[in-house]
Design a protein around this motif. Sequence first.
Motif, PDB file in Angstrom:
ATOM      1  N   LEU A   1      45.568  30.256 -11.364  1.00  0.00           N
ATOM      2  CA  LEU A   1      45.550  31.685 -11.065  1.00  0.00           C
ATOM      3  C   LEU A   1      45.642  31.994  -9.571  1.00  0.00           C
ATOM      4  CD1 LEU A   1      42.746  32.725 -13.582  1.00  0.00           C
ATOM      5  CD2 LEU A   1      45.203  33.124 -13.828  1.00  0.00           C
ATOM      6  N   VAL A   2      45.378  31.024  -8.736  1.00  0.00           N
ATOM      7  CA  VAL A   2      45.434  31.231  -7.287  1.00  0.00           C
ATOM      8  C   VAL A   2      46.856  30.953  -6.802  1.00  0.00           C
ATOM      9  CG1 VAL A   2      44.503  30.523  -5.060  1.00  0.00           C
ATOM     10  CG2 VAL A   2      43.009  30.620  -7.050  1.00  0.00           C
ATOM     11  N   THR A   3      47.353  31.783  -5.902  1.00  0.00           N
ATOM     12  CA  THR A   3      48.748  31.703  -5.478  1.00  0.00           C
ATOM     13  C   THR A   3      48.937  30.786  -4.280  1.00  0.00           C
ATOM     14  OG1 THR A   3      48.601  33.553  -3.929  1.00  0.00           O
ATOM     15  CG2 THR A   3      49.049  34.087  -6.250  1.00  0.00           C
ATOM     16  N   GLN A   4      50.203  30.474  -4.029  1.00  0.00           N
ATOM     17  CA  GLN A   4      50.528  29.642  -2.873  1.00  0.00           C
ATOM     18  C   GLN A   4      50.080  30.287  -1.571  1.00  0.00           C
ATOM     19  OE1 GLN A   4      53.255  30.111  -0.090  1.00  0.00           O
ATOM     20  NE2 GLN A   4      54.781  28.747  -0.992  1.00  0.00           N
ATOM     21  N   THR A   5      50.346  31.573  -1.396  1.00  0.00           N
ATOM     22  CA  THR A   5      50.001  32.224  -0.131  1.00  0.00           C
ATOM     23  C   THR A   5      48.491  32.267   0.073  1.00  0.00           C
ATOM     24  OG1 THR A   5      50.215  34.359  -1.266  1.00  0.00           O
ATOM     25  CG2 THR A   5      52.091  33.625   0.040  1.00  0.00           C
ATOM     26  N   GLU A   6      47.730  32.438  -1.005  1.00  0.00           N
ATOM     27  CA  GLU A   6      46.273  32.423  -0.879  1.00  0.00           C
ATOM     28  C   GLU A   6      45.770  31.043  -0.460  1.00  0.00           C
ATOM     29  OE1 GLU A   6      45.226  35.913  -4.162  1.00  0.00           O
ATOM     30  OE2 GLU A   6      45.528  33.842  -4.830  1.00  0.00           O
ATOM     31  N   MET A   7      46.365  29.997  -1.006  1.00  0.00           N
ATOM     32  CA  MET A   7      45.969  28.641  -0.635  1.00  0.00           C
ATOM     33  C   MET A   7      46.381  28.295   0.794  1.00  0.00           C
ATOM     34  SD  MET A   7      44.200  26.993  -2.919  1.00  0.00           S
ATOM     35  CE  MET A   7      44.476  25.255  -2.508  1.00  0.00           C
ATOM     36  N   VAL A   8      47.562  28.729   1.190  1.00  0.00           N
ATOM     37  CA  VAL A   8      48.024  28.459   2.550  1.00  0.00           C
ATOM     38  C   VAL A   8      47.115  29.135   3.571  1.00  0.00           C
ATOM     39  CG1 VAL A   8      49.869  28.928   4.209  1.00  0.00           C
ATOM     40  CG2 VAL A   8      50.431  28.005   1.961  1.00  0.00           C
ATOM     41  N   GLU A   9      46.715  30.358   3.298  1.00  0.00           N
ATOM     42  CA  GLU A   9      45.831  31.058   4.227  1.00  0.00           C
ATOM     43  C   GLU A   9      44.496  30.334   4.341  1.00  0.00           C
ATOM     44  OE1 GLU A   9      44.334  33.261   7.065  1.00  0.00           O
ATOM     45  OE2 GLU A   9      46.432  33.263   6.414  1.00  0.00           O
ATOM     46  N   ARG A  10      43.974  29.854   3.214  1.00  0.00           N
ATOM     47  CA  ARG A  10      42.717  29.106   3.272  1.00  0.00           C
ATOM     48  C   ARG A  10      42.904  27.789   4.026  1.00  0.00           C
ATOM     49  NH1 ARG A  10      37.839  29.814   0.574  1.00  0.00           N
ATOM     50  NH2 ARG A  10      38.670  31.943   0.545  1.00  0.00           N
ATOM     51  N   ALA A  11      44.030  27.120   3.817  1.00  0.00           N
ATOM     52  CA  ALA A  11      44.313  25.883   4.550  1.00  0.00           C
ATOM     53  C   ALA A  11      44.343  26.130   6.048  1.00  0.00           C
ATOM     54  CB  ALA A  11      45.644  25.289   4.083  1.00  0.00           C
ATOM     55  N   ARG A  12      44.970  27.229   6.450  1.00  0.00           N
ATOM     56  CA  ARG A  12      45.065  27.552   7.878  1.00  0.00           C
ATOM     57  C   ARG A  12      43.674  27.723   8.496  1.00  0.00           C
ATOM     58  NH1 ARG A  12      48.316  31.375   7.226  1.00  0.00           N
ATOM     59  NH2 ARG A  12      50.210  30.175   7.597  1.00  0.00           N
ATOM     60  N   VAL A  13      42.803  28.420   7.790  1.00  0.00           N
ATOM     61  CA  VAL A  13      41.431  28.617   8.266  1.00  0.00           C
ATOM     62  C   VAL A  13      40.701  27.283   8.386  1.00  0.00           C
ATOM     63  CG1 VAL A  13      39.167  29.578   7.653  1.00  0.00           C
ATOM     64  CG2 VAL A  13      41.236  30.965   7.381  1.00  0.00           C
ATOM     65  N   LEU A  14      40.821  26.443   7.367  1.00  0.00           N
ATOM     66  CA  LEU A  14      40.073  25.192   7.349  1.00  0.00           C
ATOM     67  C   LEU A  14      40.583  24.206   8.389  1.00  0.00           C
ATOM     68  CD1 LEU A  14      39.442  24.658   3.538  1.00  0.00           C
ATOM     69  CD2 LEU A  14      38.096  25.905   5.220  1.00  0.00           C
ATOM     70  N   VAL A  15      41.899  24.161   8.613  1.00  0.00           N
ATOM     71  CA  VAL A  15      42.448  23.308   9.670  1.00  0.00           C
ATOM     72  C   VAL A  15      41.833  23.681  11.017  1.00  0.00           C
ATOM     73  CG1 VAL A  15      44.527  22.810  11.011  1.00  0.00           C
ATOM     74  CG2 VAL A  15      44.599  22.706   8.523  1.00  0.00           C
ATOM     75  N   ARG A  16      41.727  24.972  11.265  1.00  0.00           N
ATOM     76  CA  ARG A  16      41.148  25.449  12.526  1.00  0.00           C
ATOM     77  C   ARG A  16      39.686  25.036  12.655  1.00  0.00           C
ATOM     78  NH1 ARG A  16      41.586  30.739  11.736  1.00  0.00           N
ATOM     79  NH2 ARG A  16      43.825  30.605  12.134  1.00  0.00           N
ATOM     80  N   VAL A  17      38.935  25.175  11.572  1.00  0.00           N
ATOM     81  CA  VAL A  17      37.509  24.851  11.606  1.00  0.00           C
ATOM     82  C   VAL A  17      37.287  23.342  11.709  1.00  0.00           C
ATOM     83  CG1 VAL A  17      35.349  24.940  10.293  1.00  0.00           C
ATOM     84  CG2 VAL A  17      36.859  26.931  10.337  1.00  0.00           C
ATOM     85  N   LEU A  18      38.091  22.563  11.021  1.00  0.00           N
ATOM     86  CA  LEU A  18      37.906  21.114  10.990  1.00  0.00           C
ATOM     87  C   LEU A  18      38.211  20.437  12.317  1.00  0.00           C
ATOM     88  CD1 LEU A  18      39.432  20.389   7.485  1.00  0.00           C
ATOM     89  CD2 LEU A  18      37.088  19.877   8.146  1.00  0.00           C
TER      90      LEU A  18
END
Length: 291
Positions: free
Chosen positions: A61-78
């Motif tokens: 149910l989760v879309t590609q754009t929603e996952m990409v945005e979360r990935a972008r946030v986590l890359v920054r935090v990590l």
Amino acid sequence: MSPHEARTRLRAAIAGDEIVIAPGVFDGISASLVSRIGFTAAYLTGAGVAASGFGLPDIGLVTQTEMVERARVLVRVLGDIPLIADADTGYGAPLNVIRTVREYEAAGVAAIQLEDQAFPKKCGHLPDKELISTGEFVVKLQAALDARTDPELVVIARTDARGPLGIDAAIERANAYAEAGADVLFVEAPQGIDEIERIAKEVSAPLLINLVIGGLTPIESTARLQELGYSIIIHPSNPLGAAAFAMLTGLTGLLGRDPAPLLPGSPGEFFNLVGLAEWSELGERYRFEGA
């Protein structure tokens, strides 16, 4: 550290003597803690993002754009910690896979994981999964490999064939995906240590194993998995399960209630906390049975 350096670091870790342990991350605090503790890598769990970010079960149910945005946030935090990112089925046909790889790569992930389920996919530890053919996934995998602009981006090929087709078919598919050029192979949900050993012996490529609390795969020790030759262990449910347990305990305590009836013992029970039963009912209601 640049994304290219993170990818190079991950590749070196996969080729190294020590197995890579990658806990699941799904939000800012989980990524911050993984970074501060100092893991070699982190795993962006699609199930964790679905549940924590959207209150949804892991059923596509989760879309590609929603996952990409979360990935972008986590890359920054990590920061310096490479991120291995779940990308489900690539969110469509080979053209969609190409865009998915480009978007994930631009977000800064070190590795992208694609699977051979039909869309909509399901958590690998839920029943009734459906697959596309080996040939169709090989085409999608080739599209993903060709879409990379940074050749250091690690492409992980996951097969979910163990459930619907059995362990022999899963191993056969994994070797086909290795021959097609996948950097790492991921046979989802082996059932028993004998199957874990067979995969290690019969698949000729670096291997990832998924250890899910309450899932179909036994929780084998890190030392044993390293001895067998696995390269990466992901623990997607470990931080998420601990967080859910703490929240259930705290919230029921506010009302003086016992949390035990709500505590999940399996992935299915966990996803019921975020609506799996209701969504499954909707899926059955609108299932097309025609030719």
